[in-house]
Design an enzyme around this catalytic site. Structure first.
Site, PDB file in Angstrom:
ATOM      1  N   HIS A  92      51.364 142.386  39.735  1.00 61.84           N
ATOM      2  CA  HIS A  92      50.341 142.401  38.688  1.00 61.84           C
ATOM      3  C   HIS A  92      49.341 141.301  38.990  1.00 61.84           C
ATOM      4  O   HIS A  92      49.709 140.238  39.468  1.00 61.84           O
ATOM      5  CB  HIS A  92      50.979 142.178  37.309  1.00 61.84           C
ATOM      6  CG  HIS A  92      50.084 142.576  36.197  1.00 61.84           C
ATOM      7  ND1 HIS A  92      49.108 141.741  35.704  1.00 61.84           N
ATOM      8  CD2 HIS A  92      49.975 143.740  35.509  1.00 61.84           C
ATOM      9  CE1 HIS A  92      48.456 142.370  34.753  1.00 61.84           C
ATOM     10  NE2 HIS A  92      48.950 143.583  34.611  1.00 61.84           N
ATOM     11  N   ASP A 117      54.515 149.769  34.169  1.00 62.78           N
ATOM     12  CA  ASP A 117      54.466 151.151  34.655  1.00 62.78           C
ATOM     13  C   ASP A 117      55.763 151.592  35.309  1.00 62.78           C
ATOM     14  O   ASP A 117      56.043 152.776  35.401  1.00 62.78           O
ATOM     15  CB  ASP A 117      53.328 151.311  35.672  1.00 62.78           C
ATOM     16  CG  ASP A 117      51.991 151.127  35.008  1.00 62.78           C
ATOM     17  OD1 ASP A 117      51.839 151.615  33.888  1.00 62.78           O
ATOM     18  OD2 ASP A 117      51.121 150.489  35.601  1.00 62.78           O
TER      19      ASP A 117
HETATM   20  N1  ACO Z   1      54.129 146.159  47.163  1.00 60.34           N
HETATM   21  C1  ACO Z   1      54.110 145.398  48.295  1.00 60.34           C
HETATM   22  N2  ACO Z   1      53.326 144.312  48.451  1.00 60.34           N
HETATM   23  C2  ACO Z   1      52.510 143.969  47.436  1.00 60.34           C
HETATM   24  C3  ACO Z   1      52.472 144.708  46.236  1.00 60.34           C
HETATM   25  C4  ACO Z   1      53.331 145.827  46.114  1.00 60.34           C
HETATM   26  N3  ACO Z   1      53.334 146.562  44.990  1.00 60.34           N
HETATM   27  N4  ACO Z   1      51.574 144.149  45.393  1.00 60.34           N
HETATM   28  C5  ACO Z   1      51.066 143.103  46.057  1.00 60.34           C
HETATM   29  N5  ACO Z   1      51.631 142.980  47.286  1.00 60.34           N
HETATM   30  C6  ACO Z   1      51.361 141.919  48.272  1.00 60.34           C
HETATM   31  C7  ACO Z   1      50.019 142.126  48.942  1.00 60.34           C
HETATM   32  O1  ACO Z   1      50.131 142.883  50.130  1.00 60.34           O
HETATM   33  C8  ACO Z   1      49.582 140.712  49.203  1.00 60.34           C
HETATM   34  O2  ACO Z   1      50.249 140.244  50.370  1.00 60.34           O
HETATM   35  P1  ACO Z   1      49.543 139.145  51.345  1.00 60.34           P
HETATM   36  O3  ACO Z   1      49.331 137.931  50.496  1.00 60.34           O
HETATM   37  O4  ACO Z   1      50.551 138.967  52.432  1.00 60.34           O
HETATM   38  O5  ACO Z   1      48.250 139.773  51.790  1.00 60.34           O
HETATM   39  C9  ACO Z   1      50.133 139.918  48.009  1.00 60.34           C
HETATM   40  O6  ACO Z   1      51.263 140.684  47.552  1.00 60.34           O
HETATM   41  C10 ACO Z   1      49.139 139.744  46.864  1.00 60.34           C
HETATM   42  O7  ACO Z   1      48.601 141.046  46.556  1.00 60.34           O
HETATM   43  P2  ACO Z   1      47.140 141.293  45.972  1.00 60.34           P
HETATM   44  O8  ACO Z   1      46.746 142.713  46.230  1.00 60.34           O
HETATM   45  O9  ACO Z   1      46.219 140.220  46.474  1.00 60.34           O
HETATM   46  O10 ACO Z   1      47.392 141.058  44.444  1.00 60.34           O
HETATM   47  P3  ACO Z   1      46.427 141.525  43.288  1.00 60.34           P
HETATM   48  O11 ACO Z   1      46.672 140.597  42.176  1.00 60.34           O
HETATM   49  O12 ACO Z   1      45.035 141.681  43.764  1.00 60.34           O
HETATM   50  O13 ACO Z   1      46.962 143.001  42.973  1.00 60.34           O
HETATM   51  C11 ACO Z   1      48.081 144.849  41.996  1.00 60.34           C
HETATM   52  C12 ACO Z   1      47.706 143.353  41.866  1.00 60.34           C
HETATM   53  C13 ACO Z   1      46.819 145.680  42.239  1.00 60.34           C
HETATM   54  C14 ACO Z   1      48.704 145.296  40.671  1.00 60.34           C
HETATM   55  C15 ACO Z   1      49.069 145.014  43.164  1.00 60.34           C
HETATM   56  O14 ACO Z   1      50.218 144.235  42.957  1.00 60.34           O
HETATM   57  C16 ACO Z   1      49.460 146.481  43.401  1.00 60.34           C
HETATM   58  O15 ACO Z   1      48.733 147.203  44.093  1.00 60.34           O
HETATM   59  N6  ACO Z   1      50.623 146.952  42.804  1.00 60.34           N
HETATM   60  C17 ACO Z   1      51.025 148.331  42.899  1.00 60.34           C
HETATM   61  C18 ACO Z   1      50.235 149.176  41.915  1.00 60.34           C
HETATM   62  C19 ACO Z   1      50.666 148.957  40.483  1.00 60.34           C
HETATM   63  O16 ACO Z   1      51.848 148.968  40.135  1.00 60.34           O
HETATM   64  N7  ACO Z   1      49.659 148.756  39.600  1.00 60.34           N
HETATM   65  C20 ACO Z   1      49.902 148.608  38.175  1.00 60.34           C
HETATM   66  C21 ACO Z   1      49.323 147.338  37.647  1.00 60.34           C
HETATM   67  S1  ACO Z   1      49.792 147.134  35.980  1.00 60.34           S
HETATM   68  C22 ACO Z   1      48.709 148.095  35.098  1.00 60.34           C
HETATM   69  O17 ACO Z   1      47.644 148.452  35.472  1.00 60.34           O
HETATM   70  C23 ACO Z   1      49.204 148.454  33.771  1.00 60.34           C
END
Ligand code: ACO
Length: 430
Positions: free
Chosen positions: A307, A365
């Site tokens: 998140h 979710d």
């Molecule tokens: N699986 C694997 N790796 C992940 C995941 C994941 N679900 N989420 C983040 N990471 C990793 C990224 O690859 C990144 O790695 P790095 O630092 O080595 O490059 C690090 O964790 C940080 O990720 P960001 O994308 O920079 O984090 P951000 O805060 O921008 O993204 C997000 C948050 C979009 C929710 C992300 O975690 C994601 O895509 N999750 C899956 C989709 C999801 O479940 N979304 C629901 C959000 S809740 C809602 O809307 C109600």
């Protein structure tokens, strides 16, 4: 907001002072509004990771502590003791209602649940296999054509009526989008049922036989609505505010919010999560998917994990997990294969160094999809249910913005990195 000592910024040897604003809770905020005028610089913050786009009194999140408050009340207390329509009143008006205010509010919402009959024909213009979110974006946008007596945003009464109509009619529209997609007749709302039970009725009743809503399922549904009701300045809420900042009507703004919510990184994650669990299929395939999620060269992410704001745990996920256990128990489906995959995936990911070090926890979710699926909703309905729950948050934030004398059109700046000025070259010389 009390002002603190100003911050000092030096650019090319020139000093500037920036006011520092103190919020009720959360980090202090640097006020950079005059920076461009004084120093001829912009600030750069793609994704708004450090930028407050507005001030607000509605919702507060502490991502490190895993806290979420609506108007100061912790989400856990509201999920346990309150109910969705009371939460709607709280978000819209800022205070919990008295008994009389609650009765009046419930009556008003209940009496607005039907949609204009002409809308039935509007639905029929869509292909039957349309995704219900696609239908909802269109139909909610079209509400401004059906209810143009509540589109004058300068009239406080019309703003109130638009809010009532949106909260009351979104379940009807979501249920109609579902019924249309499966080729069943639309089911009219029933005023003797509460908000959540009425929604289940409109989704699952058919004219050919009686449908009795199980109170436990209605309660779980209501809790899902409550947990999704608002979430501060997330992508779809910011979209609603940005659309509204131009003076667009509330129905158009909410349609914009629905369109934004549909993305898999936002509200679309609950559908994507359940599809992922089904794709994994069996517990023995989990390590393969964990490896994919960790692989820098693979774009795959574990849906339902991580998140932007919660870096400890998602407090909604905690409540949702309890609800999932109750619903599955009630429906007697503990041995479902998808559920086994979900539980094992959660266990492994919570122990895995990659997920622990990056603070990636199951989000709301992850569990909501499991509950909705157990209730009988197809995955395509997960995001529409999120959209109808979030409508009250969107409209509360929109109303707050429109009522704010400081409101001005949202217009971000950019860091231009394109070509420098150049002269046009005639096609014969290219
Ligand atoms: N699986 C694997 N790796 C992940 C995941 C994941 N679900 N989420 C983040 N990471 C990793 C990224 O690859 C990144 O790695 P790095 O630092 O080595 O490059 C690090 O964790 C940080 O990720 P960001 O994308 O920079 O984090 P951000 O805060 O921008 O993204 C997000 C948050 C979009 C929710 C992300 O975690 C994601 O895509 N999750 C899956 C989709 C999801 O479940 N979304 C629901 C959000 S809740 C809602 O809307 C109600």
């Amino acid at each position: 907001m009390a002002d603190l000592n100003p911050a000092k910024l030096t650019i090319d040897g020139q000093d500037y002072e920036l006011p520092v604003l103190k919020p009720t809770a959360g980090p202090n905020v640097l006020d950079i509004r005059k920076l461009y005028g004084q120093a001829d610089v912009f600030t750069y913050d793609p994704g708004f990771t450090s930028t407050a786009s507005c001030d607000s009194t509605i919702t507060y999140i502490d991502g490190d502590k895993g806290e979420l408050w609506y108007r100061g009340y912790p989400i856990e207390q509201l999920a346990e003791k309150s109910h969705y329509l009371e939460v709607c009143y709280l978000l819209l008006h800022g205070e919990l209602p008295s008994k009389e205010q609650m009765v009046d509010f419930e009556n008003r919402i209940t009496r607005h649940t039907m949609v204009h009959e002409q809308m039935h024909y509007f639905f029929r213009g869509f292909r039957r296999d349309s995704h219900p979110m696609a239908t909802m974006v269109g139909v909610v946008g079209a509400m401004s054509a059906f209810y143009h007596d509540s589109t004058d945003i300068s009239d406080e009464w019309q703003r109130e009526v638009a809010a009532m109509r949106l909260i009351a009619k979104l379940p009807t529209i979501a249920a109609m989008a579902y019924k249309y997609s499966i080729g069943q007749p639309f089911v009219y709302p029933r005023n003797d049922l509460d908000y959540a039970a009425n929604f289940l009725h409109m989704c699952f009743a058919v004219p050919a036989e009686d449908y009795v809503v199980k109170p436990e399922l209605a309660r779980a549904m209501d809790r899902i609505f409550t947990l999704h009701a608002d979430h501060e300045q997330n992508a779809s809420t910011s979209t609603v505010r940005l659309a509204g900042s131009s003076g667009a009507n509330p129905f158009a703004c909410i349609a914009a919010g629905i369109a934004c919510l549909w993305g898999p990184a936002h509200g679309g994650a609950n559908q994507a999560c359940l599809e992922m669990l089904k794709e994994i299929g069996t517990v023995d395939r989990i390590p393969e998917y964990i490896a994919k999620a960790k692989d820098k060269n693979d774009p795959f992410r574990l849906m339902g994990f991580g998140h932007r704001v919660y870096k400890n745990f998602d407090p909604r996920a905690k409540v949702m997990k309890e609800s999932a256990d109750e619903v599955l128990d009630l429906l007697g489906i503990e041995n479902n294969e998808t559920l086994k995959v979900a539980k094992e995936l959660e266990r492994i990911a919570l122990e895995d160094e990659y997920f622990v070090s990056k603070k990636l926890y199951p989000n709301v979710d992850f569990y909501s999809g499991i509950i909705l699926s157990a209730m009988g909703f197809p995955t395509s309905m997960f995001t529409p249910i999120f959209a109808m729950s979030r409508t009250v948050g969107w409209i509360s934030q929109w109303k707050e913005m429109i009522g704010d004398p400081q409101n001005k059109i949202g217009r971000p700046r950019q860091l231009y990195v394109g070509s420098d000025r150049r002269d046009y070259v005639d096609v014969s010389s290219r």
